[in-house]
Structures are given as C-alpha cells and as structure tokens.
Scaffold this motif. Structure first.
Motif, PDB file in Angstrom:
ATOM      1  N   TRP A  51       0.840  -1.095   0.010  1.00 13.46           N
ATOM      2  CA  TRP A  51       0.000  -0.018  -0.135  1.00 13.46           C
ATOM      3  C   TRP A  51       0.974   1.263  -0.059  1.00 13.46           C
ATOM      4  CZ3 TRP A  51       1.168  -3.242   4.039  1.00 13.46           C
ATOM      5  CH2 TRP A  51       1.380  -2.411   5.121  1.00 13.46           C
ATOM      6  N   LYS A  52       0.261   2.266  -0.430  1.00 13.49           N
ATOM      7  CA  LYS A  52       0.806   3.529  -0.503  1.00 13.49           C
ATOM      8  C   LYS A  52       0.822   4.449   0.771  1.00 13.49           C
ATOM      9  CE  LYS A  52       2.882   6.429  -3.875  1.00 13.49           C
ATOM     10  NZ  LYS A  52       3.970   6.028  -4.814  1.00 13.49           N
ATOM     11  N   VAL A  53       2.034   4.839   1.292  1.00 13.14           N
ATOM     12  CA  VAL A  53       2.230   5.578   2.324  1.00 13.14           C
ATOM     13  C   VAL A  53       2.606   7.001   2.016  1.00 13.14           C
ATOM     14  CG1 VAL A  53       2.193   3.641   3.728  1.00 13.14           C
ATOM     15  CG2 VAL A  53       4.543   5.029   3.033  1.00 13.14           C
ATOM     16  N   SER A  54       3.266   7.232   0.933  1.00 15.19           N
ATOM     17  CA  SER A  54       3.652   8.611   0.899  1.00 15.19           C
ATOM     18  C   SER A  54       3.976   8.906  -0.834  1.00 15.19           C
ATOM     19  CB  SER A  54       4.748   8.955   1.638  1.00 15.19           C
ATOM     20  OG  SER A  54       5.540   9.939   1.227  1.00 15.19           O
ATOM     21  N   ASP A  55       4.295   9.867  -1.096  1.00 17.05           N
ATOM     22  CA  ASP A  55       4.804  10.274  -2.517  1.00 17.05           C
ATOM     23  C   ASP A  55       6.380  10.170  -2.574  1.00 17.05           C
ATOM     24  OD1 ASP A  55       2.062  10.387  -3.505  1.00 17.05           O
ATOM     25  OD2 ASP A  55       2.153  12.478  -3.083  1.00 17.05           O
ATOM     26  N   GLU A  56       6.989  10.180  -1.297  1.00 13.19           N
ATOM     27  CA  GLU A  56       8.384  10.320  -1.310  1.00 13.19           C
ATOM     28  C   GLU A  56       9.090   8.899  -0.689  1.00 13.19           C
ATOM     29  OE1 GLU A  56      10.357  12.569  -2.293  1.00 13.19           O
ATOM     30  OE2 GLU A  56       8.459  13.969  -2.928  1.00 13.19           O
ATOM     31  N   THR A  57      10.054   8.718  -0.577  1.00 18.09           N
ATOM     32  CA  THR A  57      10.733   7.522  -0.161  1.00 18.09           C
ATOM     33  C   THR A  57      10.617   7.307   1.318  1.00 18.09           C
ATOM     34  OG1 THR A  57      12.890   7.990  -1.470  1.00 18.09           O
ATOM     35  CG2 THR A  57      13.019   6.402   0.240  1.00 18.09           C
ATOM     36  N   VAL A  58      10.170   5.849   1.577  1.00 20.74           N
ATOM     37  CA  VAL A  58      10.136   5.423   2.759  1.00 20.74           C
ATOM     38  C   VAL A  58      11.403   5.199   3.635  1.00 20.74           C
ATOM     39  CG1 VAL A  58       8.901   3.669   4.321  1.00 20.74           C
ATOM     40  CG2 VAL A  58       7.769   4.474   2.195  1.00 20.74           C
ATOM     41  N   GLN A  68       0.669  -6.755  13.481  1.00 18.51           N
ATOM     42  CA  GLN A  68      -0.466  -6.447  12.927  1.00 18.51           C
ATOM     43  C   GLN A  68      -0.633  -4.947  12.644  1.00 18.51           C
ATOM     44  OE1 GLN A  68      -3.168  -7.306  16.423  1.00 18.51           O
ATOM     45  NE2 GLN A  68      -2.748  -9.618  16.156  1.00 18.51           N
ATOM     46  N   GLN A  69       0.388  -4.354  13.057  1.00 19.15           N
ATOM     47  CA  GLN A  69       0.551  -2.668  12.808  1.00 19.15           C
ATOM     48  C   GLN A  69       2.028  -2.609  12.463  1.00 19.15           C
ATOM     49  OE1 GLN A  69      -0.655  -1.054  16.511  1.00 19.15           O
ATOM     50  NE2 GLN A  69      -2.891  -0.468  15.549  1.00 19.15           N
ATOM     51  N   CYS A  70       2.292  -1.333  11.629  1.00 20.03           N
ATOM     52  CA  CYS A  70       3.633  -1.136  11.587  1.00 20.03           C
ATOM     53  C   CYS A  70       3.758   0.518  11.480  1.00 20.03           C
ATOM     54  CB  CYS A  70       4.026  -1.503  10.167  1.00 20.03           C
ATOM     55  SG  CYS A  70       3.294  -0.786   8.664  1.00 20.03           S
ATOM     56  N   LEU A  71       4.804   1.045  11.805  1.00 14.15           N
ATOM     57  CA  LEU A  71       5.077   2.581  11.778  1.00 14.15           C
ATOM     58  C   LEU A  71       6.027   2.632  10.669  1.00 14.15           C
ATOM     59  CD1 LEU A  71       4.304   5.002  13.796  1.00 14.15           C
ATOM     60  CD2 LEU A  71       6.496   4.651  14.557  1.00 14.15           C
ATOM     61  N   SER A  72       5.764   3.966   9.845  1.00 15.10           N
ATOM     62  CA  SER A  72       6.361   4.231   8.563  1.00 15.10           C
ATOM     63  C   SER A  72       6.813   5.674   8.898  1.00 15.10           C
ATOM     64  CB  SER A  72       5.489   4.311   7.469  1.00 15.10           C
ATOM     65  OG  SER A  72       4.453   4.984   7.356  1.00 15.10           O
ATOM     66  N   GLN A  73       7.996   6.200   8.302  1.00 10.18           N
ATOM     67  CA  GLN A  73       8.556   7.488   8.438  1.00 10.18           C
ATOM     68  C   GLN A  73       8.969   7.907   6.725  1.00 10.18           C
ATOM     69  OE1 GLN A  73      12.483   8.229  10.356  1.00 10.18           O
ATOM     70  NE2 GLN A  73      12.199  10.318  10.147  1.00 10.18           N
ATOM     71  N   SER A  74       8.620   8.771   6.242  1.00 10.23           N
ATOM     72  CA  SER A  74       8.978   9.123   4.860  1.00 10.23           C
ATOM     73  C   SER A  74       9.506  10.330   4.705  1.00 10.23           C
ATOM     74  CB  SER A  74       7.804   9.112   3.989  1.00 10.23           C
ATOM     75  OG  SER A  74       6.601   9.851   4.328  1.00 10.23           O
ATOM     76  N   LYS A  75      10.249  10.596   3.508  1.00 14.25           N
ATOM     77  CA  LYS A  75      10.905  11.752   3.117  1.00 14.25           C
ATOM     78  C   LYS A  75      10.127  13.192   3.322  1.00 14.25           C
ATOM     79  CE  LYS A  75      14.747  12.925   0.204  1.00 14.25           C
ATOM     80  NZ  LYS A  75      15.592  12.816  -0.981  1.00 14.25           N
ATOM     81  N   ASP A  76       8.946  12.907   2.949  1.00 20.06           N
ATOM     82  CA  ASP A  76       8.164  14.303   2.975  1.00 20.06           C
ATOM     83  C   ASP A  76       7.794  14.727   4.339  1.00 20.06           C
ATOM     84  OD1 ASP A  76       6.415  12.263   3.370  1.00 20.06           O
ATOM     85  OD2 ASP A  76       5.168  12.750   1.661  1.00 20.06           O
ATOM     86  N   TYR A  99      10.872  16.966   4.884  1.00 19.28           N
ATOM     87  CA  TYR A  99      11.962  16.369   5.731  1.00 19.28           C
ATOM     88  C   TYR A  99      13.270  16.577   5.059  1.00 19.28           C
ATOM     89  CZ  TYR A  99      14.616  12.681   7.550  1.00 19.28           C
ATOM     90  OH  TYR A  99      15.921  12.015   8.351  1.00 19.28           O
ATOM     91  N   ARG A 100      14.378  17.006   5.817  1.00 24.84           N
ATOM     92  CA  ARG A 100      15.652  17.129   5.172  1.00 24.84           C
ATOM     93  C   ARG A 100      16.482  16.603   5.806  1.00 24.84           C
ATOM     94  NH1 ARG A 100      14.965  23.680   3.538  1.00 24.84           N
ATOM     95  NH2 ARG A 100      13.197  23.438   1.999  1.00 24.84           N
ATOM     96  N   PRO A 101      17.208  15.627   5.547  1.00 27.81           N
ATOM     97  CA  PRO A 101      18.297  14.810   6.330  1.00 27.81           C
ATOM     98  C   PRO A 101      19.321  15.647   6.765  1.00 27.81           C
ATOM     99  CG  PRO A 101      17.700  13.465   4.502  1.00 27.81           C
ATOM    100  CD  PRO A 101      17.121  14.880   3.936  1.00 27.81           C
ATOM    101  N   GLU A 102      20.008  16.816   6.151  1.00 22.92           N
ATOM    102  CA  GLU A 102      20.956  17.346   6.329  1.00 22.92           C
ATOM    103  C   GLU A 102      20.668  18.277   7.742  1.00 22.92           C
ATOM    104  OE1 GLU A 102      19.620  17.821   3.454  1.00 22.92           O
ATOM    105  OE2 GLU A 102      19.163  19.689   2.938  1.00 22.92           O
ATOM    106  N   GLN A 103      19.259  18.662   7.768  1.00 18.20           N
ATOM    107  CA  GLN A 103      18.701  19.602   8.889  1.00 18.20           C
ATOM    108  C   GLN A 103      18.371  18.666  10.294  1.00 18.20           C
ATOM    109  OE1 GLN A 103      15.612  21.906   7.356  1.00 18.20           O
ATOM    110  NE2 GLN A 103      16.820  23.167   6.152  1.00 18.20           N
ATOM    111  N   ASP A 104      18.546  17.291   9.980  1.00 15.52           N
ATOM    112  CA  ASP A 104      18.079  16.404  11.073  1.00 15.52           C
ATOM    113  C   ASP A 104      19.280  15.936  11.766  1.00 15.52           C
ATOM    114  OD1 ASP A 104      15.913  13.443  11.305  1.00 15.52           O
ATOM    115  OD2 ASP A 104      16.796  14.939  12.799  1.00 15.52           O
ATOM    116  N   GLY A 105      19.492  16.574  12.972  1.00 13.28           N
ATOM    117  CA  GLY A 105      20.622  16.101  13.777  1.00 13.28           C
ATOM    118  C   GLY A 105      20.413  14.887  14.896  1.00 13.28           C
ATOM    119  N   SER A 106      18.985  14.839  14.869  1.00 13.56           N
ATOM    120  CA  SER A 106      18.833  13.751  16.190  1.00 13.56           C
ATOM    121  C   SER A 106      18.579  12.511  15.446  1.00 13.56           C
ATOM    122  CB  SER A 106      17.216  14.404  16.536  1.00 13.56           C
ATOM    123  OG  SER A 106      16.500  14.187  15.434  1.00 13.56           O
ATOM    124  N   THR A 107      18.478  11.409  16.484  1.00 14.52           N
ATOM    125  CA  THR A 107      18.308   9.835  15.822  1.00 14.52           C
ATOM    126  C   THR A 107      16.789   9.893  15.469  1.00 14.52           C
ATOM    127  OG1 THR A 107      17.486   9.335  18.103  1.00 14.52           O
ATOM    128  CG2 THR A 107      19.648   9.364  17.951  1.00 14.52           C
TER     129      THR A 107
END
Length: 678
Positions: A51-58, A68-76, A99-107
């Motif tokens: 199934w589709k969760v986003s228009d960007e990379t997961v 039974q459940q899953c958690l997803s985090q996408s680039k947008d 979402y911009r990886p270069e601005q994300d310094g956290s885990t």
C-alpha cells in the motif's frame, strides 16, 4: 571458502527497497523509494500486501504488535501508524516543512517522537490531501450526474444508474466464483444491457410521406413506437405527438449510440473491483518499468475507492463521455487522487496547439476539395442505407484533385454519374461503382480511409486534451499514420489504441491470450463488431462481415508469422534473394488487404457490389494491384529503414509515431497463465 549464496531473493515492483523490518522468521516489511510499504512472505517470495504511504521515499518502517501494525517514516515528513491487514492509517502526522536529512541532527527515534508531539495545527495539515481529493471527487460526481442527465434524459439516467448498481452487485456476488464464471457472467450482463439499450432506445430511420427533405430522415426508437404507436408516422416532430419524446425525458442531447462507451466502463468497473478484492497481482511483466498510465491501470485500488462517488464520477466524466478514449476505472480514480505527472503544463499547451493545427488543416482541406451535394439530391437518390456512398463519392472527388498527378487520366464526377448513386438493385439498374474507373474506386477508398483516420484522430485527441487539462491522462489513439503499417496486428494497435488495450486486459488475455489466439481473436472482433451496432444485434450484418474479415486476417497473420515468417526472416538475414522478394511482396500486399477488408465498414450492405465491381475489371484490376504492391512495398522498405535508424544510439533522441509502442506489444505478449492463476 565457499561463496555465500542468498536463500531468498525478493524484488520490489515499486522501485528500489530503502528500509526493512522483520515481523517474524517468515515475514518481512519493506519500504520503497516510491513511497510504498510491502509485507513479504519469504516462503513464496511474494508480497501479501502492498500500500501507498507517501509520494516520497519510505526512510524507515517498523513492525509493531506482532506484525498487526507498522510505523512508517517518509522523506516528505509523514509519520503514520498503519493497520497491516486493512492497509489503513490509524493516525498520520505531517510536518509543515519537508523532511531534510541535512537538517536532522537527532536520531531516528527522537525524530519520530518529536513529530508525534506536533500541535493541533500541524495535525490538521495532514488532512489537506484527503480534503482536496474529496472536493475533486465531489465536483466530478455532481458534474457527472449533470452530464448523464443532459445526455440521456431522466429515463436514460435512471436506466444507467440501475445498470451501474447491477454491475457492482454482480461483481460483489462473483467474488468467490471461478475466473471463467466471473468472466462469462460479467460479459453476458453487459451484453444484455447493450442489447436492451440498442434495441429499445436506438433510433431507426423511417420514410414518412410529407416529411421535408431538409430536415433529414425522421427517426424514432422502438420504445417510442410501443408507447405512441402509428402517430409517429405523421410528418411532424415526434415531441408533438408522443409525450415521452419531449426533450430530456426519454433521451437527451446525445444519441444512444454513445452508450457503447458506457458499456466499456461497466466492464472495467466490474473486473477492477473483483480483481482488487482478490488482491490479484498484475500479469504485466516488469510493471515498474512501464509508463505511468499502465502502472495506474494495472495497480489495484483500496476497497474504499470502489464507492458510489467514484463510480458516478467515472461513468459521467465529461471529457471522455461521448467518444473516449477509453480509460479504465483504476487509472481514472488513481488520477483523481493524484494528477498525472507524465505531461507538464507546457507539453499540454503544445498538444493543444498541434490539435488546433490539425483542425484548421482539415477544415481547409474539406472546404477546398469536399464534394458538396444539395440535401434534396441526397434524399432523392438514396435511402438511409445508401447515404454513406455520398461521402465516399466526395472522397473520390478529393482523390481526383489531391492525387491528380498519380492518375493516368482526369476523371470528372459528373451529375450523370450521381443519378446512379444508389447501389440498391430495387431502386436503380446501375450502380455508381460500375460507372467509375478502377482507379477512382481504389482512390476513393484510400482517401476515405485516411480522411476517417484524420477526423477520428481530431475527435479522440480533443477528448484527451480536455482530460489532460483536468490532470487525467488516457491512452492516445491513432498513434501513427495508417500508411506506415502493413500488418493487421500493427494496424489495430495504432488505430483505436485505447480499445486495443482495453480488449487485451478484459477479454483477450482472460480468454486465453496468445495460447488461444484462434479463440480470443474472433471473440474480440466479434464484440467490436457488435459494439459498432446502434439498433441491436444483426441489424447491420455488414459489421459482422467486417469483424470476420479482420479476425481472419489477424489469425492468418499470426499463423504465418510463426511458420513461414520465421523461415523468410532467416532467409532474408542470410541474403537469400527469393526470401527478400517474398518479404517485399508481403509488405506490398498487406496494405491492400487492410483497405479491402474495411470496405464493409464504409458501404455496409452495398459492400458486395463494390467487391464485384472492383474485381470484375479484368486486366485493369491486375495492373492496379501490381502497381499498388510495388508502391506499398517500396514505402514499407523506406519506413523500415527509418525505424531501424531510430533504434540506433546516435538517433536515440528522436521520437517517432510510426513505431508500434512497446508497451502495447508487451501487453499482448503476455499469455493467459497469469490471469487464470487468479
């Protein structure tokens, strides 16, 4: 040390895999580059659900609650908790900025936590896409009801609504049936609907004494005749003597012949819903590499998309309502959610500009060359069954002007020839076919075929342009000039390409495809012949003669290609002069057959008189056919040379409308194994 080998290899159909998470020893979750989450069964190496969760990379995916459940985090910036069984979001949060990886310094874990603590205004932003989609669907739903009502009136709208509801109910009832039973049942239901509409609502022309010629032929349907009786034979308008003939009651602004496109939509709706419920994968190989429109058509939609709002919007979609091109339910609904991305605004404007040029050129050509006959002359000389010959006479007149240099002499169509226009034996002794020379006969058909190609191309591209302006792409018809194709198979791939794609998906492949082409091809052309009817089965027998001739041509061509064709191709590659001559003659004969087998679609009941007149000219027919074989053979050699150059690397930037699209060829090459496996 022995080389390590993988025990399991899985391939994602939606691009590269970016993230993985094990659910158990035999289950695996994956996130793709194109925003899709898949649950894999490692034993059979196939996805149980996608199934589709986003228009960007997961970027990340985690299994929760024992899968039974899953958690997803996408680039947008989307984070969602999903029910794996239903493929629905329990909740979803969207951050204001991407979402911009270069601005994300956290885990990764703190990023998820921070987004789940977003304030209420940020949570509302996650509903924007759904609200926009809802508004777009609502608009097309309301507008679709208006279009159907204006086109077919109150009774017609109620009838179409009942047929749509019956088609969906049938699809739901067949969910546990075998593929063969489902195929036969849906097609029989739609054929019954078509016969009911054509037989009772299709307009029949009648000769009414006192009816003025400049008003055309007076016509009414069987239902009007049953309700109102003989009063319709009076030389007045039907609405004056028959209450149900009033505007927007029994019929609207569109003739009921346009219902043929509605029937195709009902077929697509039923099968797409049925295949989505069974979660059947597409039978198209390498689907991820295919054009966007094919991927949309072959990808199943979630169950909630087969609701009445989407169905009404699909059935009444205005740009494609009257003449197509034909678009499947899956492809249409997916583009309501997310507009097509194949063509940008500038390309759509360029497409419109080219369409306007074609319309202008056709109008100039018609004004300069078209043979104009007074309406009274048309009525006096022929009945409804012979009216089309007038248009062919115009084509012959065009041929005399436009192709004058190619003729041996000048042939003038005088008024004396028009006196024998009709070819019905009970009206006139002579037929205009017998009055014309063999060159006029052929050129009339040649020009008529090309003029039909041009006018239909304008009609279909106008509908496609309007849908593209709305963000909905559909298959392009008339993919190349008919002059550049000399085989039946290639001709029908480029002529009504959307119909070809439709028949491949919903009839040709389910019946047996390439393995049962002897059965599938006649069934396809048999339905297409009936599809061209407007007043019921066998009311135009010429269409079935046309279907038989084309089915025979395609079947014979396939048989020759797998036997003699392979030997000739091998001999041509080895430089055999005999093989080269036979291939040349085959390419020259092909276009002649293509033109002659389409005669029944032009002259209907008078086709036999055309054939008799054409082949009963002795040496003149032999000279004409020999000249045509040489002309078409040389043309085919030149076209093949251009095609070969276009496939070379130095010519890669060139695009050509003369080549058969590879996606259509690939669709037909698939056999019925994947479908019957459903």
């Amino acid at each position: 040390m022995a080389n390590a080998a993988p025990s399991v290899i899985i391939r994602s159909r939606s691009g590269g895999v970016y993230s993985l998470s094990f659910v158990s020893a035999g289950k695996l979750l994956s996130g793709s580059l194109h925003g899709e989450v898949s649950l894999w069964d490692l034993r059979d190496q196939r996805p149980d659900a996608s199934w589709k969760v986003s228009d960007e990379t997961v970027l990340s995916v985690w299994a929760l609650a024992q899968g039974q459940q899953c958690l997803s985090q996408s680039k947008d910036g989307r984070v969602g908790l999903w029910d794996v069984e239903l493929q629905k979001a329990s909740w979803e949060v969207v951050e204001k900025r991407s979402y911009r990886p270069e601005q994300d310094g956290s885990t990764t874990k703190s990023t998820i936590k921070g987004r789940t603590d977003t304030d209420a205004s940020d949570v509302e932003l996650g509903k924007i896409t759904e609200e926009n989609e809802s508004g777009r669907v609502g608009f097309h739903c309301v507008f679709g009801i208006i279009v159907v009502g204006i086109s077919h009136g109150l009774i017609g709208t109620a009838l179409i609504a009942a047929m749509g509801a019956g088609c969906m109910a049938l699809s739901r009832a067949l969910r546990n049936a075998s593929p063969e039973v489902a195929l036969a049942t849906v097609w029989c239901f739609v054929l019954i609907c078509m016969e009911t509409v054509f037989r009772f609502l299709g307009a029949h022309a009648h000769a009414v004494p006192g009816w003025r010629h400049d008003q055309g032929f007076k016509s009414w349907c069987l239902l009007e005749s049953l309700v109102c009786g003989d009063v319709l034979n009076q030389p007045v308008r039907n609405s004056s003597v028959c209450p149900i003939s009033n505007a927007f009651i029994l019929k609207g602004l569109a003739p009921w012949i346009s219902f043929r496109f509605m029937a195709l939509k009902l077929i697509s709706l039923a099968f797409d819903d049925l295949w989505s419920y069974k979660e059947l994968p597409s039978g198209v190989r390498n689907l991820e590499s295919k054009p966007e429109l094919i991927r949309r058509a072959e990808t199943n939609l979630p169950p909630e998309k087969y609701s009445w709002r989407y169905i009404v919007a699909y059935l009444g979609y205005a740009p494609l309502f009257f003449a197509g091109p034909i678009l499947s339910f899956n492809a249409f609904v997916s583009q309501l959610e997310k507009k097509q991305e194949t063509y940008r605004g500038r390309q759509v404007i360029t497409y419109c500009f080219r369409l306007l040029l074609m319309m202008f050129g056709t109008e100039v050509f018609s004004v300069l060359w078209w043979y104009r006959t007074p309406p009274t002359l048309q009525m006096d000389l022929c009945g409804p069954e012979d009216q089309v010959i007038l248009e062919w006479v115009a084509s012959a007149d065009i041929a005399e002007h436009a192709y004058y240099a190619a003729l041996l002499t000048s042939f003038g169509l005088s008024c004396q020839k028009l006196n024998g226009l009709t070819c019905s034996d009970h009206q006139h002794e002579n037929c205009i076919f017998d009055e014309l020379s063999i060159w006029e006969l052929y050129l009339g058909m040649h020009v008529r075929l090309h003029f039909t190609w041009l006018t239909l191309m304008i009609l279909w591209r106008f509908g496609r342009f309007m849908s593209l302006a709305d963000g909905v792409d559909c298959p392009e018809n008339m993919l190349g000039c008919v002059t550049f194709f000399y085989t039946f198979e290639a001709f029908w791939r480029i002529w009504h390409a959307s119909m070809n794609r439709f028949m491949l998906r919903y009839l040709y492949v389910p019946v047996g495809g390439k393995k049962r082409s002897w059965l599938a091809v006649p069934m396809v052309f048999g339905f297409v012949a009936y599809w061209h009817e407007s007043t019921g089965f066998l009311t135009r027998p010429a269409w079935y003669a046309w279907g038989f001739l084309n089915a025979f041509g395609v079947t014979a061509e396939k048989a020759l290609a797998t036997t003699v064709g392979r030997q000739l191709a091998k001999g041509e590659a080895d430089g055999s002069w005999l093989a080269c001559i036979l291939v040349f003659l085959g390419k020259g004969v092909g276009p002649i057959f293509l033109i002659l087998v389409n005669v029944p679609a032009i002259f209907y009941e008078n086709s036999w008189r055309f054939y008799m007149s054409f082949f009963n000219r002795g040496w003149e027919t032999v000279v004409l056919l020999g000249t045509l074989v040489l002309t078409f053979g040389c043309t085919a050699v030149l076209v093949d040379a251009f095609r070969e150059e276009e496939t070379t690397p130095q010519c890669a930037p060139l695009t050509s409308a003369r080549r058969v699209p590879e996606d259509l060829a690939e669709l037909e090459l698939q056999n019925s194994e994947s479908w019957h496996g459903r």
